[in-house]
Design a protein around this motif. Sequence first.
Motif, PDB file in Angstrom:
ATOM      1  N   GLU A  24      -3.812   6.930  -3.096  1.00  0.00           N
ATOM      2  CA  GLU A  24      -2.586   7.539  -3.694  1.00  0.00           C
ATOM      3  C   GLU A  24      -1.324   6.913  -2.904  1.00  0.00           C
ATOM      4  OE1 GLU A  24      -0.201  11.923  -4.067  1.00  0.00           O
ATOM      5  OE2 GLU A  24      -2.411  11.853  -3.157  1.00  0.00           O
ATOM      6  N   PHE A  25      -1.493   6.855  -1.425  1.00  0.00           N
ATOM      7  CA  PHE A  25      -0.285   6.155  -0.856  1.00  0.00           C
ATOM      8  C   PHE A  25       0.001   4.713  -1.318  1.00  0.00           C
ATOM      9  CE2 PHE A  25       0.351   3.530   2.758  1.00  0.00           C
ATOM     10  CZ  PHE A  25       1.461   3.777   3.502  1.00  0.00           C
ATOM     11  N   LEU A  26      -1.116   3.746  -1.457  1.00  0.00           N
ATOM     12  CA  LEU A  26      -1.055   2.292  -2.070  1.00  0.00           C
ATOM     13  C   LEU A  26      -0.448   2.598  -3.522  1.00  0.00           C
ATOM     14  CD1 LEU A  26      -3.905   0.717  -0.534  1.00  0.00           C
ATOM     15  CD2 LEU A  26      -1.603   0.287   0.283  1.00  0.00           C
ATOM     16  N   GLN A  27      -0.876   3.364  -4.062  1.00  0.00           N
ATOM     17  CA  GLN A  27      -0.408   3.505  -5.670  1.00  0.00           C
ATOM     18  C   GLN A  27       1.058   3.474  -5.816  1.00  0.00           C
ATOM     19  OE1 GLN A  27      -2.156   2.290  -7.975  1.00  0.00           O
ATOM     20  NE2 GLN A  27      -2.045   3.508  -9.666  1.00  0.00           N
ATOM     21  N   GLY A  28       1.577   4.173  -4.958  1.00  0.00           N
ATOM     22  CA  GLY A  28       3.156   4.567  -5.062  1.00  0.00           C
ATOM     23  C   GLY A  28       3.883   3.296  -4.548  1.00  0.00           C
ATOM     24  N   LEU A  29       3.354   2.157  -3.935  1.00  0.00           N
ATOM     25  CA  LEU A  29       4.164   1.059  -3.314  1.00  0.00           C
ATOM     26  C   LEU A  29       3.825  -0.198  -3.756  1.00  0.00           C
ATOM     27  CD1 LEU A  29       3.218   1.927   0.515  1.00  0.00           C
ATOM     28  CD2 LEU A  29       5.304   2.512  -0.758  1.00  0.00           C
ATOM     29  N   ILE A  30       2.709  -0.583  -4.498  1.00  0.00           N
ATOM     30  CA  ILE A  30       2.284  -1.618  -4.753  1.00  0.00           C
ATOM     31  C   ILE A  30       2.453  -1.933  -6.420  1.00  0.00           C
ATOM     32  CG2 ILE A  30       0.839  -2.059  -2.861  1.00  0.00           C
ATOM     33  CD1 ILE A  30      -1.666  -1.796  -4.915  1.00  0.00           C
ATOM     34  N   SER A  31       2.550  -3.201  -6.926  1.00  0.00           N
ATOM     35  CA  SER A  31       2.799  -3.511  -8.189  1.00  0.00           C
ATOM     36  C   SER A  31       1.527  -3.636  -9.027  1.00  0.00           C
ATOM     37  CB  SER A  31       3.560  -4.861  -8.364  1.00  0.00           C
ATOM     38  OG  SER A  31       2.699  -6.016  -7.729  1.00  0.00           O
ATOM     39  N   ASN A  32       0.387  -3.647  -8.594  1.00  0.00           N
ATOM     40  CA  ASN A  32      -0.817  -3.446  -9.433  1.00  0.00           C
ATOM     41  C   ASN A  32      -1.312  -2.176  -9.023  1.00  0.00           C
ATOM     42  OD1 ASN A  32      -2.967  -4.318 -10.740  1.00  0.00           O
ATOM     43  ND2 ASN A  32      -3.210  -6.311  -9.845  1.00  0.00           N
ATOM     44  N   SER A  45      -1.732  -8.391  -5.429  1.00  0.00           N
ATOM     45  CA  SER A  45      -0.333  -7.418  -5.767  1.00  0.00           C
ATOM     46  C   SER A  45       0.811  -7.769  -5.162  1.00  0.00           C
ATOM     47  CB  SER A  45      -0.755  -5.941  -5.506  1.00  0.00           C
ATOM     48  OG  SER A  45       0.174  -5.096  -6.000  1.00  0.00           O
ATOM     49  N   CYS A  46       1.677  -7.156  -5.185  1.00  0.00           N
ATOM     50  CA  CYS A  46       3.237  -7.519  -4.356  1.00  0.00           C
ATOM     51  C   CYS A  46       3.789  -6.068  -4.051  1.00  0.00           C
ATOM     52  CB  CYS A  46       4.188  -8.181  -5.768  1.00  0.00           C
ATOM     53  SG  CYS A  46       3.722  -9.677  -5.871  1.00  0.00           S
ATOM     54  N   PHE A  47       4.582  -6.422  -3.020  1.00  0.00           N
ATOM     55  CA  PHE A  47       5.447  -5.056  -2.506  1.00  0.00           C
ATOM     56  C   PHE A  47       6.974  -5.433  -2.679  1.00  0.00           C
ATOM     57  CE2 PHE A  47       7.506  -2.980   1.336  1.00  0.00           C
ATOM     58  CZ  PHE A  47       7.331  -1.792   0.731  1.00  0.00           C
ATOM     59  N   LEU A  48       7.678  -4.582  -3.301  1.00  0.00           N
ATOM     60  CA  LEU A  48       9.177  -4.892  -3.505  1.00  0.00           C
ATOM     61  C   LEU A  48       9.984  -4.013  -2.990  1.00  0.00           C
ATOM     62  CD1 LEU A  48       8.515  -5.119  -7.680  1.00  0.00           C
ATOM     63  CD2 LEU A  48       8.470  -7.012  -5.861  1.00  0.00           C
ATOM     64  N   LEU A  83       5.052  -0.019   5.801  1.00  0.00           N
ATOM     65  CA  LEU A  83       3.999   1.051   5.693  1.00  0.00           C
ATOM     66  C   LEU A  83       4.070   2.043   6.449  1.00  0.00           C
ATOM     67  CD1 LEU A  83       0.823  -1.326   5.052  1.00  0.00           C
ATOM     68  CD2 LEU A  83       2.138  -0.274   3.364  1.00  0.00           C
ATOM     69  N   LYS A  84       4.353   1.981   7.887  1.00  0.00           N
ATOM     70  CA  LYS A  84       4.434   3.185   8.594  1.00  0.00           C
ATOM     71  C   LYS A  84       5.751   4.196   8.242  1.00  0.00           C
ATOM     72  CE  LYS A  84       2.372   0.581  12.447  1.00  0.00           C
ATOM     73  NZ  LYS A  84       2.466  -0.235  13.753  1.00  0.00           N
ATOM     74  N   ILE A  85       6.520   3.581   7.845  1.00  0.00           N
ATOM     75  CA  ILE A  85       7.861   4.311   7.242  1.00  0.00           C
ATOM     76  C   ILE A  85       7.518   5.172   6.299  1.00  0.00           C
ATOM     77  CG2 ILE A  85      10.101   4.170   6.304  1.00  0.00           C
ATOM     78  CD1 ILE A  85      10.665   1.641   8.065  1.00  0.00           C
ATOM     79  N   TYR A  86       6.869   4.378   5.177  1.00  0.00           N
ATOM     80  CA  TYR A  86       6.430   5.124   3.835  1.00  0.00           C
ATOM     81  C   TYR A  86       5.230   6.077   4.087  1.00  0.00           C
ATOM     82  CZ  TYR A  86       9.400   2.257   0.760  1.00  0.00           C
ATOM     83  OH  TYR A  86      10.339   1.866   0.259  1.00  0.00           O
ATOM     84  N   LYS A  87       4.644   5.950   5.193  1.00  0.00           N
ATOM     85  CA  LYS A  87       3.258   6.801   5.452  1.00  0.00           C
ATOM     86  C   LYS A  87       3.594   8.431   5.647  1.00  0.00           C
ATOM     87  CE  LYS A  87      -0.094   7.207   8.949  1.00  0.00           C
ATOM     88  NZ  LYS A  87       0.348   8.533   9.814  1.00  0.00           N
ATOM     89  N   LEU A  88       4.899   8.492   6.096  1.00  0.00           N
ATOM     90  CA  LEU A  88       5.349   9.830   6.564  1.00  0.00           C
ATOM     91  C   LEU A  88       4.070  10.837   6.825  1.00  0.00           C
ATOM     92  CD1 LEU A  88       7.778  10.124   3.474  1.00  0.00           C
ATOM     93  CD2 LEU A  88       8.395   9.895   6.143  1.00  0.00           C
ATOM     94  N   ARG A  89       3.851  12.014   6.291  1.00  0.00           N
ATOM     95  CA  ARG A  89       2.766  12.838   6.539  1.00  0.00           C
ATOM     96  C   ARG A  89       1.573  12.694   5.885  1.00  0.00           C
ATOM     97  NH1 ARG A  89       5.923  18.765   6.861  1.00  0.00           N
ATOM     98  NH2 ARG A  89       7.440  17.954   8.870  1.00  0.00           N
ATOM     99  N   LYS A 191       0.440   1.421 -15.190  1.00  0.00           N
ATOM    100  CA  LYS A 191       0.381   2.524 -14.129  1.00  0.00           C
ATOM    101  C   LYS A 191       1.753   3.386 -13.733  1.00  0.00           C
ATOM    102  CE  LYS A 191       0.942   1.228  -9.680  1.00  0.00           C
ATOM    103  NZ  LYS A 191       1.054   0.764  -8.304  1.00  0.00           N
ATOM    104  N   GLY A 192       1.596   4.378 -13.152  1.00  0.00           N
ATOM    105  CA  GLY A 192       2.928   5.168 -12.724  1.00  0.00           C
ATOM    106  C   GLY A 192       4.057   4.251 -11.938  1.00  0.00           C
ATOM    107  N   CYS A 193       4.764   4.960 -11.331  1.00  0.00           N
ATOM    108  CA  CYS A 193       6.178   4.361 -10.613  1.00  0.00           C
ATOM    109  C   CYS A 193       5.550   3.840  -9.329  1.00  0.00           C
ATOM    110  CB  CYS A 193       7.070   5.474 -10.268  1.00  0.00           C
ATOM    111  SG  CYS A 193       7.936   6.277 -11.836  1.00  0.00           S
ATOM    112  N   TYR A 194       6.106   2.996  -8.793  1.00  0.00           N
ATOM    113  CA  TYR A 194       5.997   2.389  -7.691  1.00  0.00           C
ATOM    114  C   TYR A 194       7.059   1.689  -7.242  1.00  0.00           C
ATOM    115  CZ  TYR A 194       5.559  -2.083 -10.321  1.00  0.00           C
ATOM    116  OH  TYR A 194       5.980  -3.125 -11.019  1.00  0.00           O
ATOM    117  N   VAL A 195       7.597   1.256  -5.861  1.00  0.00           N
ATOM    118  CA  VAL A 195       8.761   1.087  -5.580  1.00  0.00           C
ATOM    119  C   VAL A 195       9.124  -0.417  -6.107  1.00  0.00           C
ATOM    120  CG1 VAL A 195      10.239  -0.120  -3.302  1.00  0.00           C
ATOM    121  CG2 VAL A 195       8.324   1.945  -3.184  1.00  0.00           C
ATOM    122  N   GLY A 196      10.437  -0.360  -6.747  1.00  0.00           N
ATOM    123  CA  GLY A 196      10.870  -1.502  -7.525  1.00  0.00           C
ATOM    124  C   GLY A 196      10.455  -1.554  -8.950  1.00  0.00           C
TER     125      GLY A 196
END
Length: 277
Positions: A24-32, A45-48, A83-89, A191-196
């Motif tokens: 779930e963590f990666l799904q909200g961050l990556i383009s694939n 995949s990519c990170f935007l 990744l550490k910033i987005y990790k949160l809880r 897929k659903g939303c991700y950064v960018g």
Amino acid sequence: MNIDFFIQDSSSKFIEIRGEDKAEFLQGLISNDIYKCKNDKPIYSCFLSPQGKFLADFFIFRQNDNYVIEIHEKYFESFLSKLKIYKLRSNVILKHNENITSIILFTNKDFEIKDTIIKFIDPRKKNIGKKVYINNKNLPKIDNLEEMYFNKYKEILMKNLVPFTPDDLNENKSLLLENNFQNLNAIDWDKGCYVGQEITARMKYRSLIKKQIYNLEIISGNINIGDSIEINNNKVGYVISKVNNYILCMLSIKSANTIIENKTNLEINDSIILNFL
């Protein structure tokens, strides 16, 4: 293939991602789509940035029920920090794995390589080699295979219109659709939303792309990285990178299409002749 060879990617770094929330963590961050990453099927995949600008690209594979990311050393520190910033809880553990070696195989034969974790056809394009991850920080001896310089790999990528991102893209400036990522299995449009995601989707569905990369062969003359490409004294693009007699250029789509449709070479200043691949 006429020659069986391999290339070691000594610039690769590896990040293990563990924990109950890893997918779930990666799904909200990556383009694939991370859920397409199976034990026998790694993904690219990519990170935007939130503005849809390129920040990093990478491969993801499964190992022992965890995800492992292979990323170029240029992007490693910045990506891990984000990744550490987005990790949160989130229940996610991030670890730098220093015991994996990455190589690219170019052969139709089935070579057995000691300590192989996984071997797979590069998901970006079928003819740019097989990737192999080895569970050993020291490359084991590989019999009957010649080792080639990394520049050979960069040429193969360029001829297949696959950017070598550390050289060809600008962090926080480049856009995926201008750089052929929509044709490299790097983006999942369903897929659903991700950064960018919003900016990337808008550019696709509203046809906002006016320029994109092209690969060309130098037939005659000399041209270098950063040189402008002009037609009738009008700038239509520039050279991004060069490997041997091949260049990667960012060109106006309208201008490039006119040349391609007329089946002519691109002539610059009566001295440089380029051929579209």
